[in-house]
Scaffold this motif. Sequence first.
Motif, PDB file in Angstrom:
ATOM      1  N   VAL A 192     -46.122 -12.402 -22.657  1.00  0.00           N
ATOM      2  CA  VAL A 192     -45.862 -11.017 -23.044  1.00  0.00           C
ATOM      3  C   VAL A 192     -44.359 -10.797 -23.207  1.00  0.00           C
ATOM      4  O   VAL A 192     -43.564 -11.198 -22.350  1.00  0.00           O
ATOM      5  CB  VAL A 192     -46.432 -10.035 -22.001  1.00  0.00           C
ATOM      6  N   ALA A 193     -43.974 -10.146 -24.285  1.00  0.00           N
ATOM      7  CA  ALA A 193     -42.561  -9.834 -24.531  1.00  0.00           C
ATOM      8  C   ALA A 193     -42.065  -8.791 -23.533  1.00  0.00           C
ATOM      9  O   ALA A 193     -42.857  -8.009 -22.991  1.00  0.00           O
ATOM     10  CB  ALA A 193     -42.393  -9.309 -25.950  1.00  0.00           C
ATOM     11  N   PRO A 194     -40.761  -8.763 -23.265  1.00  0.00           N
ATOM     12  CA  PRO A 194     -40.210  -7.695 -22.425  1.00  0.00           C
ATOM     13  C   PRO A 194     -40.620  -6.326 -22.967  1.00  0.00           C
ATOM     14  O   PRO A 194     -40.563  -6.090 -24.176  1.00  0.00           O
ATOM     15  CB  PRO A 194     -38.699  -7.910 -22.529  1.00  0.00           C
ATOM     16  N   HIS A 195     -41.063  -5.465 -22.067  1.00  0.00           N
ATOM     17  CA  HIS A 195     -41.532  -4.120 -22.389  1.00  0.00           C
ATOM     18  C   HIS A 195     -42.854  -4.128 -23.155  1.00  0.00           C
ATOM     19  O   HIS A 195     -43.276  -3.083 -23.666  1.00  0.00           O
ATOM     20  CB  HIS A 195     -40.473  -3.326 -23.173  1.00  0.00           C
ATOM     21  N   GLY A 196     -43.499  -5.294 -23.210  1.00  0.00           N
ATOM     22  CA  GLY A 196     -44.838  -5.372 -23.788  1.00  0.00           C
ATOM     23  C   GLY A 196     -45.891  -5.134 -22.715  1.00  0.00           C
ATOM     24  O   GLY A 196     -45.581  -4.766 -21.577  1.00  0.00           O
ATOM     25  N   GLU A 197     -47.154  -5.363 -23.065  1.00  0.00           N
ATOM     26  CA  GLU A 197     -48.237  -5.084 -22.128  1.00  0.00           C
ATOM     27  C   GLU A 197     -49.317  -6.170 -22.163  1.00  0.00           C
ATOM     28  O   GLU A 197     -49.635  -6.706 -23.224  1.00  0.00           O
ATOM     29  CB  GLU A 197     -48.913  -3.742 -22.456  1.00  0.00           C
ATOM     30  N   LEU A 198     -49.852  -6.453 -20.983  1.00  0.00           N
ATOM     31  CA  LEU A 198     -51.117  -7.174 -20.859  1.00  0.00           C
ATOM     32  C   LEU A 198     -52.212  -6.118 -20.828  1.00  0.00           C
ATOM     33  O   LEU A 198     -52.139  -5.173 -20.027  1.00  0.00           O
ATOM     34  CB  LEU A 198     -51.145  -8.001 -19.573  1.00  0.00           C
ATOM     35  N   ILE A 199     -53.201  -6.248 -21.696  1.00  0.00           N
ATOM     36  CA  ILE A 199     -54.317  -5.310 -21.754  1.00  0.00           C
ATOM     37  C   ILE A 199     -55.609  -6.125 -21.695  1.00  0.00           C
ATOM     38  O   ILE A 199     -56.003  -6.742 -22.680  1.00  0.00           O
ATOM     39  CB  ILE A 199     -54.277  -4.453 -23.036  1.00  0.00           C
ATOM     40  N   ALA A 200     -56.245  -6.154 -20.531  1.00  0.00           N
ATOM     41  CA  ALA A 200     -57.417  -7.000 -20.311  1.00  0.00           C
ATOM     42  C   ALA A 200     -58.663  -6.146 -20.154  1.00  0.00           C
ATOM     43  O   ALA A 200     -58.682  -5.200 -19.354  1.00  0.00           O
ATOM     44  CB  ALA A 200     -57.217  -7.862 -19.066  1.00  0.00           C
ATOM     45  N   LEU A 201     -59.701  -6.467 -20.913  1.00  0.00           N
ATOM     46  CA  LEU A 201     -60.993  -5.820 -20.716  1.00  0.00           C
ATOM     47  C   LEU A 201     -61.615  -6.356 -19.439  1.00  0.00           C
ATOM     48  O   LEU A 201     -61.757  -7.565 -19.269  1.00  0.00           O
ATOM     49  CB  LEU A 201     -61.908  -6.097 -21.910  1.00  0.00           C
ATOM     50  N   LYS A 202     -61.967  -5.446 -18.544  1.00  0.00           N
ATOM     51  CA  LYS A 202     -62.459  -5.848 -17.224  1.00  0.00           C
ATOM     52  C   LYS A 202     -63.664  -5.019 -16.827  1.00  0.00           C
ATOM     53  O   LYS A 202     -63.936  -3.959 -17.381  1.00  0.00           O
ATOM     54  CB  LYS A 202     -61.344  -5.658 -16.179  1.00  0.00           C
ATOM     55  N   GLY A 203     -64.347  -5.484 -15.789  1.00  0.00           N
ATOM     56  CA  GLY A 203     -65.490  -4.760 -15.244  1.00  0.00           C
ATOM     57  C   GLY A 203     -65.062  -3.802 -14.146  1.00  0.00           C
ATOM     58  O   GLY A 203     -63.896  -3.452 -13.989  1.00  0.00           O
ATOM     59  N   ARG A 204     -66.035  -3.413 -13.338  1.00  0.00           N
ATOM     60  CA  ARG A 204     -65.798  -2.418 -12.300  1.00  0.00           C
ATOM     61  C   ARG A 204     -64.886  -2.919 -11.179  1.00  0.00           C
ATOM     62  O   ARG A 204     -64.353  -2.121 -10.418  1.00  0.00           O
ATOM     63  CB  ARG A 204     -67.144  -1.994 -11.692  1.00  0.00           C
ATOM     64  N   SER A 205     -64.722  -4.222 -11.068  1.00  0.00           N
ATOM     65  CA  SER A 205     -63.927  -4.781  -9.969  1.00  0.00           C
ATOM     66  C   SER A 205     -62.432  -4.795 -10.271  1.00  0.00           C
ATOM     67  O   SER A 205     -61.647  -5.325  -9.480  1.00  0.00           O
ATOM     68  CB  SER A 205     -64.385  -6.212  -9.672  1.00  0.00           C
ATOM     69  N   ALA A 206     -62.024  -4.216 -11.393  1.00  0.00           N
ATOM     70  CA  ALA A 206     -60.638  -4.331 -11.837  1.00  0.00           C
ATOM     71  C   ALA A 206     -59.640  -3.811 -10.804  1.00  0.00           C
ATOM     72  O   ALA A 206     -58.597  -4.423 -10.558  1.00  0.00           O
ATOM     73  CB  ALA A 206     -60.454  -3.593 -13.165  1.00  0.00           C
ATOM     74  N   GLY A 207     -59.956  -2.689 -10.172  1.00  0.00           N
ATOM     75  CA  GLY A 207     -59.042  -2.126  -9.183  1.00  0.00           C
ATOM     76  C   GLY A 207     -58.837  -3.055  -7.997  1.00  0.00           C
ATOM     77  O   GLY A 207     -57.704  -3.254  -7.534  1.00  0.00           O
ATOM     78  N   ALA A 208     -59.924  -3.639  -7.521  1.00  0.00           N
ATOM     79  CA  ALA A 208     -59.840  -4.581  -6.401  1.00  0.00           C
ATOM     80  C   ALA A 208     -59.063  -5.830  -6.801  1.00  0.00           C
ATOM     81  O   ALA A 208     -58.329  -6.402  -5.989  1.00  0.00           O
ATOM     82  CB  ALA A 208     -61.247  -4.964  -5.938  1.00  0.00           C
ATOM     83  N   GLU A 209     -59.189  -6.247  -8.067  1.00  0.00           N
ATOM     84  CA  GLU A 209     -58.456  -7.418  -8.543  1.00  0.00           C
ATOM     85  C   GLU A 209     -56.949  -7.176  -8.495  1.00  0.00           C
ATOM     86  O   GLU A 209     -56.180  -8.065  -8.160  1.00  0.00           O
ATOM     87  CB  GLU A 209     -58.876  -7.756  -9.981  1.00  0.00           C
ATOM     88  N   ILE A 210     -56.530  -5.968  -8.839  1.00  0.00           N
ATOM     89  CA  ILE A 210     -55.102  -5.644  -8.799  1.00  0.00           C
ATOM     90  C   ILE A 210     -54.569  -5.765  -7.376  1.00  0.00           C
ATOM     91  O   ILE A 210     -53.494  -6.333  -7.144  1.00  0.00           O
ATOM     92  CB  ILE A 210     -54.850  -4.221  -9.352  1.00  0.00           C
ATOM     93  N   GLU A 211     -55.315  -5.248  -6.423  1.00  0.00           N
ATOM     94  CA  GLU A 211     -54.860  -5.288  -5.029  1.00  0.00           C
ATOM     95  C   GLU A 211     -54.660  -6.728  -4.571  1.00  0.00           C
ATOM     96  O   GLU A 211     -53.676  -7.043  -3.900  1.00  0.00           O
ATOM     97  CB  GLU A 211     -55.871  -4.569  -4.121  1.00  0.00           C
ATOM     98  N   LYS A 212     -55.574  -7.608  -4.938  1.00  0.00           N
ATOM     99  CA  LYS A 212     -55.487  -9.014  -4.535  1.00  0.00           C
ATOM    100  C   LYS A 212     -54.356  -9.751  -5.250  1.00  0.00           C
ATOM    101  O   LYS A 212     -53.854 -10.761  -4.751  1.00  0.00           O
ATOM    102  CB  LYS A 212     -56.812  -9.731  -4.823  1.00  0.00           C
ATOM    103  N   ALA A 213     -53.958  -9.251  -6.416  1.00  0.00           N
ATOM    104  CA  ALA A 213     -53.026 -10.002  -7.269  1.00  0.00           C
ATOM    105  C   ALA A 213     -51.637  -9.383  -7.354  1.00  0.00           C
ATOM    106  O   ALA A 213     -50.820  -9.820  -8.165  1.00  0.00           O
ATOM    107  CB  ALA A 213     -53.615 -10.121  -8.674  1.00  0.00           C
ATOM    108  N   ARG A 214     -51.327  -8.406  -6.522  1.00  0.00           N
ATOM    109  CA  ARG A 214     -50.040  -7.701  -6.658  1.00  0.00           C
ATOM    110  C   ARG A 214     -48.845  -8.654  -6.599  1.00  0.00           C
ATOM    111  O   ARG A 214     -47.902  -8.524  -7.374  1.00  0.00           O
ATOM    112  CB  ARG A 214     -49.910  -6.615  -5.586  1.00  0.00           C
TER     113      ARG A 214
END
Length: 247
Positions: A192-214
């Motif tokens: 990803v370029a500076p100031h760009g974005e990762l945009i991933a299609l995810k299921g319901r577990s997406a919030g929990a995934e963020i916590e584990k991957a901070r």
Amino acid sequence: MSEMMSDEQIEQSGILETIFGDALPKVRAFYEKLKSEGEPRGLIGPRDVDILWERHLLNSAAVVPFIRQATSGKQFRSVADIGSGGGFPGLVAAAMLPDHTFTLIEPMERRCEWLSECVETMGLENVQIVRARSEEAIAALEQARGKSSGRGHAKNTVTPDVAQAIRHPFTVVTCRAVAPMTKLAGWTLPLVAPHGELIALKGRSAGAEIEKARKVIAQYGGRHARVKEAEVAPGLEPTHVLIVDKQ
């Protein structure tokens, strides 16, 4: 979870014209190829054959407004789809965003052949297909920049084709159902370029995934990780996108 609408129900609902607009002829060509060849070629499961519109094509289209927002005002509207597989969301998004350039990165030869056939069938002129693992794509980008991240990507052998295709980072990197965020961050954020974005299609577990991957998100230059609900179509169950900004 509510039961998905059948393809026949979707066809009769007017949803397709609403969501795909001018891109519908290209997306319909993709649908017809998926319908006839997708299951025997191992790209979709047998249960998906009659619910292709909602499960795969409309679901892929849900990422498009987020890509459009991320590239608004940017000089380069470049998008990489990691692990494109059957073409979700990359081919659908490319059909809907003809003013963006798409690079579909997929390691399996038979899937790259499929993607190439689909690009021709759909008449897409804004797509290149790169046969590579994400680690090789990252190594190619580091090679083009004349540096290494120090995380081992430079040890990956970069073929001339990949080196030629991956020379600049992307404004947006997207993917669908590839891996948990603890792994996905390292496979995507370096592209990803500076100031760009990762945009991933995810299921319901997406919030929990963020916590584990901070920690790993921060390690690869990601910040402000968040989950947003993404409308699939009026009356259909929404999906979710996980968005990470690149520093």
